[in-house]
Structures are given as C-alpha cells and as structure tokens.
Write a protein that holds these residues in place. Structure first.
Motif, PDB file in Angstrom:
ATOM      1  N   LEU A 191       0.797  -1.229  -0.055  1.00 32.21           N
ATOM      2  CA  LEU A 191      -0.102   0.060   0.120  1.00 32.21           C
ATOM      3  C   LEU A 191       0.605   1.437   0.117  1.00 32.21           C
ATOM      4  O   LEU A 191       0.418   2.432  -0.563  1.00 32.21           O
ATOM      5  N   LEU A 192       1.980   1.088   0.568  1.00 29.45           N
ATOM      6  CA  LEU A 192       2.954   2.395   0.948  1.00 29.45           C
ATOM      7  C   LEU A 192       4.151   1.952   0.445  1.00 29.45           C
ATOM      8  O   LEU A 192       4.730   0.712   0.430  1.00 29.45           O
ATOM      9  N   PRO A 193       5.087   3.099   0.031  1.00 33.33           N
ATOM     10  CA  PRO A 193       6.549   2.668  -0.445  1.00 33.33           C
ATOM     11  C   PRO A 193       7.355   2.450   0.812  1.00 33.33           C
ATOM     12  O   PRO A 193       6.915   2.970   1.870  1.00 33.33           O
ATOM     13  N   ILE A 206       4.188   8.989   5.333  1.00 34.61           N
ATOM     14  CA  ILE A 206       3.060   7.987   6.358  1.00 34.61           C
ATOM     15  C   ILE A 206       4.011   7.162   7.344  1.00 34.61           C
ATOM     16  O   ILE A 206       3.662   7.116   8.424  1.00 34.61           O
ATOM     17  N   LEU A 207       4.497   6.345   6.603  1.00 39.18           N
ATOM     18  CA  LEU A 207       5.121   5.121   7.262  1.00 39.18           C
ATOM     19  C   LEU A 207       6.393   5.592   8.121  1.00 39.18           C
ATOM     20  O   LEU A 207       6.363   5.479   9.340  1.00 39.18           O
ATOM     21  N   PRO A 208       7.396   6.690   7.712  1.00 42.27           N
ATOM     22  CA  PRO A 208       8.388   7.035   8.659  1.00 42.27           C
ATOM     23  C   PRO A 208       7.507   7.952   9.781  1.00 42.27           C
ATOM     24  O   PRO A 208       8.011   7.888  11.063  1.00 42.27           O
ATOM     25  N   ALA A 209       6.508   8.769   9.467  1.00 40.09           N
ATOM     26  CA  ALA A 209       6.011   9.482  10.624  1.00 40.09           C
ATOM     27  C   ALA A 209       5.212   8.513  11.583  1.00 40.09           C
ATOM     28  O   ALA A 209       5.491   8.756  12.820  1.00 40.09           O
ATOM     29  N   LEU A 210       4.608   7.400  11.071  1.00 41.38           N
ATOM     30  CA  LEU A 210       4.109   6.511  12.157  1.00 41.38           C
ATOM     31  C   LEU A 210       5.064   5.926  12.990  1.00 41.38           C
ATOM     32  O   LEU A 210       4.914   5.738  14.309  1.00 41.38           O
ATOM     33  N   THR A 211       6.253   5.579  12.337  1.00 40.47           N
ATOM     34  CA  THR A 211       7.305   5.026  13.021  1.00 40.47           C
ATOM     35  C   THR A 211       7.634   5.744  14.282  1.00 40.47           C
ATOM     36  O   THR A 211       7.896   5.354  15.398  1.00 40.47           O
ATOM     37  N   LEU A 212       7.994   7.039  14.069  1.00 38.63           N
ATOM     38  CA  LEU A 212       8.306   7.971  14.896  1.00 38.63           C
ATOM     39  C   LEU A 212       7.243   8.171  16.261  1.00 38.63           C
ATOM     40  O   LEU A 212       7.497   8.521  17.087  1.00 38.63           O
TER      41      LEU A 212
END
Length: 311
Positions: A158-160, A179-185
């Motif tokens: 769904l996301l890169p 989205i994925l990097p921000a969610l991780t943080l």
C-alpha cells in the motif's frame, strides 16, 4: 526574563557545538583518507590537510569555525565541496515535515486515547489502552519501522518502503512517502502523550470546580472540552517540547531506514566520511531548533493556563 533565556540559549549552543567538535576529532579514521583514498601520496595528503586546516590545534579550528558561523558562514563541506548551508537548506524541509507529521499523528492518536481512558478509568477499555500504550512504548523505533515496512510495503503493498517525493513535485506521493516514517516516529510518543493526558485528566475531573460545573447542570461533553481538557494539557505541552529531542534522535534512524534525504541522514553520512563542518552545521541547526521550541513551549503555557500568565 527573555534576555536571560536567550543568553542561556547561546551558552547551550556553545557547549553543544564544542563538545560535538571535540568528540568528532576523537573518532578513528582521517578526513584526508576519506577524500583521497588510502593510496594517496604523503605530499598530496599534507597539502590537503593544510588546505583544510586540519593541522591546526582543536581550539584554533573551533575558533575559526565559530567566527565564520557568527557571520552566517557554515563553511564548505570537505567531501562534496558544497556550502554546508546549502546542503542543510536542501535537507531541512524533509526533516521538518517528518517531525511535524509525527507530532500530528501522535497527538491525533493520543488525545482520543487519553480522553477515552480517563472517562473509563479502571474499566476494561482503560486497561486495554494502557496495555497498548506500554506495548508501543517498549518497541524500539527500528523494530516498529521494520514491522510497518513488512506489513504495509511488502505484504499489502500500500505504501512505499523507501524514497521521498517533495511536496513541490507531487503532494499525493509526498504524503504516501511520509506516512510510514511518521508513524514509526509517532508510536512511542503516542504512549507517552496518552498516559500523561489520562493521568492529568483524571485528577482534573476530581477538582472542586468540575463538581460545581456538574452541579450547575453542564453536559459532560462541555465540562470535558471547555473546563477539564485545557488545564490537563499543561504536562502534555511540556512533553511535546521535551520529546522533540527524542523525535530528532529517532529521525536519524528513521531517515536512514526509509532512505529519506533529511538532516539526520546527512549527519550520519557526514560522521562516517569525517566531514566535520557538515556535522557541526547539523548540530547547530538541531540544537537551536530544540532550545527555541522549548522556549516557545514556555510562552504557550500562558495561553493555555491564565494562572501561569498572572504568576
């Protein structure tokens, strides 16, 4: 008061930049070797060391760098031969967007969790949210990042998993890449914010003025949002400012993990290449931003709680 805080800001920046400069000089390896390679002649090595000023004592090199910094000159990268200010300016928007997105996601998840837990204190939903908070808090950034990549990028596609698209090129792809990097943080911050808000909100709901508001017949929703939430957010605002350091530290890992061209990744790459001036420029930028944001948090207190403004 403001002048005193600004003076402390200058002192903090001086201490941080000097310590980072001194620690970099203690690292094994050599900038000249990184640039010329191990097979370079001694004459070429000596000439480059003289050009870069690496033969000067540590205090002299730091003093020269500091005097240039006062005039707005961050120096020139040893490796890329580009002005450090230009490299930082090119990377800064990525890191700022990542930090802002992480804070917004963290608050967007934590505030409803904290309010729900406080309104149902001791019940099963409160216990479930508490367990979830501890699980998020105990998961390292690199572990949660890898898990998100495996689920959303590899399995569901769904996301890169890596890469970055600037906002100026395509807003949609930019949002998908952040989205994925921000969610991780954000995950670890969600746990902290939710627990702080839950604790303070439970205490606030037991105050006498809340009891008086209930006696006047105000609705629970109005009491919560108009009378209880604002004073309960003081500790949360403090945590937002203090956790900026944790976010920046996590951003270094996240930018490397997801291949983002931000300040954190630039600093890591510069450390490995012994590019001292680039590292120093990044340290100054991060330190100044951290201290200024904490200073801004102090000013926000007065807007949130009038008691602080009158004190």
């Amino acid at each position: 008061m403001i002048a005193g805080r600004l003076l402390r800001l200058v002192v903090v920046l001086l201490v941080v930049t000097f310590l980072s400069y001194a620690l970099l000089s203690l690292l094994p390896g050599d900038t000249v070797t990184q640039i010329l390679g191990p097979g370079a002649s001694e004459e070429a090595r000596a000439q480059l060391r003289s050009e870069l000023g690496l033969d000067d004592p540590l205090l002299v090199r730091y003093g020269v760098w500091l005097s240039d910094l006062v005039t707005g000159d961050f120096g020139t990268s040893f490796v890329s031969r580009l002005p450090v200010a230009e490299e930082l300016a090119a990377r800064l928007p990525v890191t700022i967007e990542l930090l802002v997105a992480a804070q917004l996601l963290a608050l967007g998840l934590a505030v409803p969790m904290g309010i729900t837990a406080a309104r149902n204190a001791g019940r099963w939903i409160d216990q479930t949210l508490t367990t979830l908070s501890f699980a998020l808090l105990s998961t390292p950034v690199f572990v949660s990042g890898v898990l998100l990549i495996l689920v959303f990028a590899v399995k569901w596609q769904l996301l890169p998993a890596t890469g970055w698209t600037p906002i100026s090129l395509d807003l949609g792809w930019n949002l998908t890449s952040v989205i994925l990097p921000a969610l991780t943080l954000a995950f670890a911050q969600v746990a902290v914010y939710a627990r702080l808000l839950r604790t303070d909100l439970i205490a606030t709901l037991q105050e006498d003025y809340i009891t008086l508001a209930r006696a006047r017949g105000l609705s629970p929703r109005r009491i919560l949002w108009r009378h209880a939430l604002r004073p309960s957010a003081i500790t949360l605002i403090t945590a937002i400012g203090l956790n900026l350091g944790a976010l920046i530290g996590g951003a270094v890992i996240v930018e490397t993990l997801f291949g983002l061209p931000g300040i954190g990744r630039l600093i890591v790459d510069s450390i490995f290449s012994r590019d001292y001036l680039t590292v120093q420029g990044g340290v100054v930028l991060i330190s100044a931003g951290y201290v200024l944001i904490n200073f801004a948090v102090d000013l926000v207190y007065a807007a949130v709680d009038p008691r602080i403004r009158r004190a």
